[in-house]
Motif scaffolding. Structure first.
Motif, PDB file in Angstrom:
ATOM      1  N   MET A 132       0.845  -0.952   0.150  1.00 32.84           N
ATOM      2  CA  MET A 132      -0.043   0.004   0.090  1.00 32.84           C
ATOM      3  C   MET A 132       0.732   1.496   0.057  1.00 32.84           C
ATOM      4  N   SER A 133       0.237   1.985  -0.500  1.00 30.01           N
ATOM      5  CA  SER A 133       1.253   3.584  -0.668  1.00 30.01           C
ATOM      6  C   SER A 133       0.949   4.649   0.533  1.00 30.01           C
ATOM      7  N   ASP A 134       2.335   5.577   1.110  1.00 26.58           N
ATOM      8  CA  ASP A 134       1.945   6.266   1.801  1.00 26.58           C
ATOM      9  C   ASP A 134       0.602   7.371   1.976  1.00 26.58           C
ATOM     10  N   PRO A 135       0.145   7.011   3.365  1.00 29.03           N
ATOM     11  CA  PRO A 135      -1.273   7.841   3.065  1.00 29.03           C
ATOM     12  C   PRO A 135      -0.621   8.738   2.405  1.00 29.03           C
ATOM     13  N   VAL A 136      -2.482   9.687   2.482  1.00 31.26           N
ATOM     14  CA  VAL A 136      -2.358  11.163   2.384  1.00 31.26           C
ATOM     15  C   VAL A 136      -1.720  11.905   3.849  1.00 31.26           C
ATOM     16  N   PHE A 137      -3.105  11.042   4.666  1.00 30.91           N
ATOM     17  CA  PHE A 137      -2.456  12.163   6.136  1.00 30.91           C
ATOM     18  C   PHE A 137      -2.913  10.497   6.845  1.00 30.91           C
ATOM     19  N   HIS A 138      -1.149  11.080   7.774  1.00 35.10           N
ATOM     20  CA  HIS A 138      -1.288   9.952   8.673  1.00 35.10           C
ATOM     21  C   HIS A 138      -1.322  10.883  10.332  1.00 35.10           C
ATOM     22  N   LEU A 139      -2.476  11.084  11.050  1.00 30.10           N
ATOM     23  CA  LEU A 139      -1.917  11.648  12.315  1.00 30.10           C
ATOM     24  C   LEU A 139      -1.481  10.883  13.555  1.00 30.10           C
ATOM     25  N   SER A 140      -0.376  11.522  14.621  1.00 33.23           N
ATOM     26  CA  SER A 140      -0.912  10.690  15.694  1.00 33.23           C
ATOM     27  C   SER A 140      -0.838  11.039  17.167  1.00 33.23           C
ATOM     28  N   ASP A 141      -1.666  10.718  17.352  1.00 30.41           N
ATOM     29  CA  ASP A 141      -1.602  11.409  18.674  1.00 30.41           C
ATOM     30  C   ASP A 141      -1.725  12.905  18.761  1.00 30.41           C
ATOM     31  N   VAL A 142      -2.496  13.452  17.746  1.00 24.24           N
ATOM     32  CA  VAL A 142      -2.794  14.787  17.381  1.00 24.24           C
ATOM     33  C   VAL A 142      -3.355  15.625  19.225  1.00 24.24           C
ATOM     34  N   GLN A 143      -2.654  16.438  19.260  1.00 24.83           N
ATOM     35  CA  GLN A 143      -3.257  17.547  20.730  1.00 24.83           C
ATOM     36  C   GLN A 143      -3.711  18.937  19.849  1.00 24.83           C
ATOM     37  N   LEU A 144      -4.528  19.363  20.826  1.00 21.60           N
ATOM     38  CA  LEU A 144      -4.500  20.741  20.305  1.00 21.60           C
ATOM     39  C   LEU A 144      -5.278  21.392  21.750  1.00 21.60           C
ATOM     40  N   SER A 145      -4.550  22.279  22.560  1.00 21.49           N
ATOM     41  CA  SER A 145      -5.023  23.302  23.624  1.00 21.49           C
ATOM     42  C   SER A 145      -5.009  24.478  22.581  1.00 21.49           C
ATOM     43  N   VAL A 169      -5.459   8.841   5.744  1.00 21.35           N
ATOM     44  CA  VAL A 169      -6.246   9.046   4.832  1.00 21.35           C
ATOM     45  C   VAL A 169      -5.163   8.145   3.911  1.00 21.35           C
ATOM     46  N   GLN A 170      -6.444   7.442   3.255  1.00 20.99           N
ATOM     47  CA  GLN A 170      -5.506   6.524   2.172  1.00 20.99           C
ATOM     48  C   GLN A 170      -5.224   8.057   0.884  1.00 20.99           C
ATOM     49  N   GLN A 171      -4.408   7.348  -0.349  1.00 19.05           N
ATOM     50  CA  GLN A 171      -4.857   8.278  -1.337  1.00 19.05           C
ATOM     51  C   GLN A 171      -6.483   7.798  -2.173  1.00 19.05           C
ATOM     52  N   GLY A 172      -7.373   8.686  -2.822  1.00 21.01           N
ATOM     53  CA  GLY A 172      -8.358   8.792  -2.879  1.00 21.01           C
ATOM     54  C   GLY A 172      -9.958   8.147  -1.968  1.00 21.01           C
ATOM     55  N   GLU A 173      -9.728   7.987  -0.663  1.00 19.93           N
ATOM     56  CA  GLU A 173     -10.429   7.875   0.060  1.00 19.93           C
ATOM     57  C   GLU A 173     -10.719   9.469   0.474  1.00 19.93           C
ATOM     58  N   THR A 174     -12.410   8.968   0.666  1.00 20.18           N
ATOM     59  CA  THR A 174     -13.598  10.113   1.060  1.00 20.18           C
ATOM     60  C   THR A 174     -13.754  10.251   2.826  1.00 20.18           C
ATOM     61  N   ILE A 175     -13.627  10.553   4.255  1.00 17.42           N
ATOM     62  CA  ILE A 175     -13.854  10.731   5.307  1.00 17.42           C
ATOM     63  C   ILE A 175     -14.806  11.665   5.174  1.00 17.42           C
ATOM     64  N   ALA A 176     -16.119  11.143   6.309  1.00 22.05           N
ATOM     65  CA  ALA A 176     -16.506  12.170   7.222  1.00 22.05           C
ATOM     66  C   ALA A 176     -15.857  12.100   8.162  1.00 22.05           C
ATOM     67  N   LEU A 177     -16.342  13.599   8.473  1.00 17.39           N
ATOM     68  CA  LEU A 177     -16.028  13.482  10.095  1.00 17.39           C
ATOM     69  C   LEU A 177     -16.873  14.539  11.236  1.00 17.39           C
ATOM     70  N   THR A 178     -17.025  13.467  11.667  1.00 18.46           N
ATOM     71  CA  THR A 178     -18.956  13.645  12.226  1.00 18.46           C
ATOM     72  C   THR A 178     -18.841  13.631  13.881  1.00 18.46           C
ATOM     73  N   GLY A 179     -19.992  13.794  14.517  1.00 17.54           N
ATOM     74  CA  GLY A 179     -20.035  14.188  15.708  1.00 17.54           C
ATOM     75  C   GLY A 179     -20.981  15.807  16.452  1.00 17.54           C
ATOM     76  N   PRO A 180     -21.354  15.779  17.459  1.00 18.45           N
ATOM     77  CA  PRO A 180     -21.612  16.621  18.001  1.00 18.45           C
ATOM     78  C   PRO A 180     -21.244  18.086  17.663  1.00 18.45           C
ATOM     79  N   SER A 181     -21.592  19.150  18.099  1.00 21.79           N
ATOM     80  CA  SER A 181     -21.390  20.239  17.877  1.00 21.79           C
ATOM     81  C   SER A 181     -20.060  20.553  19.138  1.00 21.79           C
ATOM     82  N   GLY A 182     -18.963  20.958  18.692  1.00 20.91           N
ATOM     83  CA  GLY A 182     -18.140  21.182  19.739  1.00 20.91           C
ATOM     84  C   GLY A 182     -17.351  19.889  19.634  1.00 20.91           C
TER      85      GLY A 182
END
Length: 222
Positions: free
Chosen positions: A1-14, A32-45
């Motif tokens: 498999m080719s390298d992912p388009v996105f690689h997130l590891s233990d990402v934090q934001l304060s 996230v792999q090349q050509g994938e379509t990802i939905a980010l879901t969840g409540p407001s906030g």
């Protein structure tokens, strides 16, 4: 498999709040792999939009690693991030962010011109034709409906044929008919350019059209 388009590891934001630091993202990890379509879901906030901003390099993670197209975004300053995004990422917001004193054509062409593209206006016109606005190229944002303004924003995002499309509630300011048309168009553009698409949505039917959903709650993947 080719390298992912996105690689997130233990990402934090304060972020600094009145009562001290506020933890927005708390240890997010996924690829996230090349050509994938990802939905980010969840409540407001839940951190969806903040996560998208971090993935686009518009917000700097305060911990962990964010890699896009093999580049560690954490190592780049604002100027380097802007150069990285140019031509590689198209970003569509809920608010259209058009420049009111520019025509549709100028709004789409200006980022291409800034990137040094000699064919900026030809590519902008082609992009506007693609989103069905060839007849509106000389109109200003105030002369267009909300749906048409979002089409201009889509044309601007897609004109450079980016490897990555990021969309933050792109139908949030539109009625249901215009919203459905914009989403059809976004998926069509993804197919046309072979882009990897990540979108934030509250709409279960829209999330169902994606390859997979990543649900967030309280800044964590659930």
């Amino acid at each position: 498999m080719s390298d992912p388009v996105f690689h997130l590891s233990d990402v934090q934001l304060s972020l600094k709040g009145n009562a001290g630091p506020v933890d927005i993202l708390r240890g997010i990890s996924f690829d996230v792999q090349q050509g994938e379509t990802i939905a980010l879901t969840g409540p407001s906030g839940s951190g969806k939009s903040s996560l998208l901003m971090v993935m686009g390099g518009l917000e700097q993670a305060t911990g962990g690693t964010v890699e896009a197209l093999g580049e560690n975004l954490s190592n780049l300053n604002e100027d380097a991030l802007a150069r990285f995004r140019r031509g590689r990422m198209g970003i569509v917001f809920q608010s259209f962010h058009l420049i009111p004193t520019m025509t549709a054509l100028e709004n789409v062409a200006t980022p291409l011109e800034l990137a040094g593209d000699a064919d900026a206006f030809a590519k902008a016109e082609d992009a506007l034709e693609t989103v069905g606005l060839g007849h509106r190229i000389n109109h200003y944002p105030a002369q267009m409906s909300g749906g048409e303004q979002q089409r201009v924003a889509l044309a601007r995002a897609c004109a450079p044929r980016p490897a990555i499309l990021l969309a933050d509630e792109p139908t949030g300011n539109l009625d249901s008919a215009n919203g459905a048309a914009i989403m059809d168009l976004l998926f069509d553009l993804r197919d046309k350019f072979g882009s990897t698409l990540v979108l934030v949505t509250h709409d279960p039917s829209l999330a169902a059209r994606c390859d997979r959903s990543i649900a967030l709650a309280d800044g964590q993947v659930v």
